[in-house]
Enzyme design. Sequence first.
Site, PDB file in Angstrom:
ATOM      1  N   ASP A  36       0.813  -1.207   0.000  1.00  0.00           N
ATOM      2  CA  ASP A  36       0.000   0.000   0.000  1.00  0.00           C
ATOM      3  C   ASP A  36       0.852   1.264   0.000  1.00  0.00           C
ATOM      4  O   ASP A  36       2.065   1.232   0.222  1.00  0.00           O
ATOM      5  CB  ASP A  36      -0.930   0.006   1.213  1.00  0.00           C
ATOM      6  CG  ASP A  36      -2.153  -0.878   1.033  1.00  0.00           C
ATOM      7  OD1 ASP A  36      -2.385  -1.326  -0.104  1.00  0.00           O
ATOM      8  OD2 ASP A  36      -2.867  -1.113   2.025  1.00  0.00           O
ATOM      9  N   LYS A  58      -3.690   3.480  -2.124  1.00  0.00           N
ATOM     10  CA  LYS A  58      -4.898   4.305  -2.195  1.00  0.00           C
ATOM     11  C   LYS A  58      -4.617   5.617  -1.487  1.00  0.00           C
ATOM     12  O   LYS A  58      -4.237   5.629  -0.316  1.00  0.00           O
ATOM     13  CB  LYS A  58      -6.083   3.597  -1.538  1.00  0.00           C
ATOM     14  CG  LYS A  58      -6.445   2.255  -2.164  1.00  0.00           C
ATOM     15  CD  LYS A  58      -7.545   1.571  -1.379  1.00  0.00           C
ATOM     16  CE  LYS A  58      -7.872   0.206  -1.980  1.00  0.00           C
ATOM     17  NZ  LYS A  58      -6.745  -0.735  -1.873  1.00  0.00           N
ATOM     18  N   MET A 172      -7.718   9.717   8.696  1.00  0.00           N
ATOM     19  CA  MET A 172      -8.359  10.141   7.436  1.00  0.00           C
ATOM     20  C   MET A 172      -9.369  11.268   7.659  1.00  0.00           C
ATOM     21  O   MET A 172     -10.441  11.280   7.061  1.00  0.00           O
ATOM     22  CB  MET A 172      -9.046   8.934   6.772  1.00  0.00           C
ATOM     23  CG  MET A 172      -8.095   7.793   6.478  1.00  0.00           C
ATOM     24  SD  MET A 172      -8.922   6.267   5.949  1.00  0.00           S
ATOM     25  CE  MET A 172      -9.603   5.669   7.512  1.00  0.00           C
TER      26      MET A 172
END
Length: 255
Positions: A36, A58, A172
């Site tokens: 990732d 991502k 996030m």
Amino acid sequence: MRTGIISIVGAGPGDPELITVKALRRIQNADVILYDRLVNEELLGFARPEALRIYCGKAPGRHSMPQEATEHLMVEHAAMGKHVVRLKGGDPLVFGRGGEEALTAAAAGIPYEIIPGMTSAIGAAASAGIPLTHRGIAASFAVVTGSRCREHGAPVDWAALARGVDTLVIYMGMANLGEIRAQLIQSGKSAATPVALIENGTTALERTVTGTLGTIDKLAAVMKISNPALIVIGEVVNVREQLLGLQQTVRAQIG
């Protein structure tokens, strides 16, 4: 043909030295590594030269590979007898979709294992000098996502978190920082509550900015805090300031 195995591995919060010994051994033995965006690429240097490395990171609003495609590749290579390492930043089961990938492996009849890693809430906060719990200040903490996909159910209950948890750690959340601030204050959290924003925690690029809940979104804009960044809300942030003050005093005495 023998069936391979899928190792769902946590790479830790960013500093490559914070990976576990067991996780490092899985990287060293891997035939295929699907990694990732938040994985420190130094870790890939421990893999065998012939190991296949596939980036499937991502970023907010930008996915190099859909989750379904990542899971398909993971199963496809394991079905060919390969040892597949699904390498994920932090801990694979904390906002890492590791549970979904384990379910995919199990449904396909592929043996799998989960190797835990140090999640960013623990690693980045400690690196910044912020204890998530502290005697006399905080006896509880919650880890929560600041962005929830629309298809994944009800929104975060900020009111319950504002009332019931001493320290909030938000992943996030930078894109929604203004909304989070407003929700927490509306739910009774004091605008004077200390807040820390930790950018690139545990790495050489780590930067920590502190302020209060009432103005943290404006401060983040002025300081140009960018992802990956962790939001820590609670009185424990003041412990960092105490530590920095004591360090300055010691340096002055030595100097």
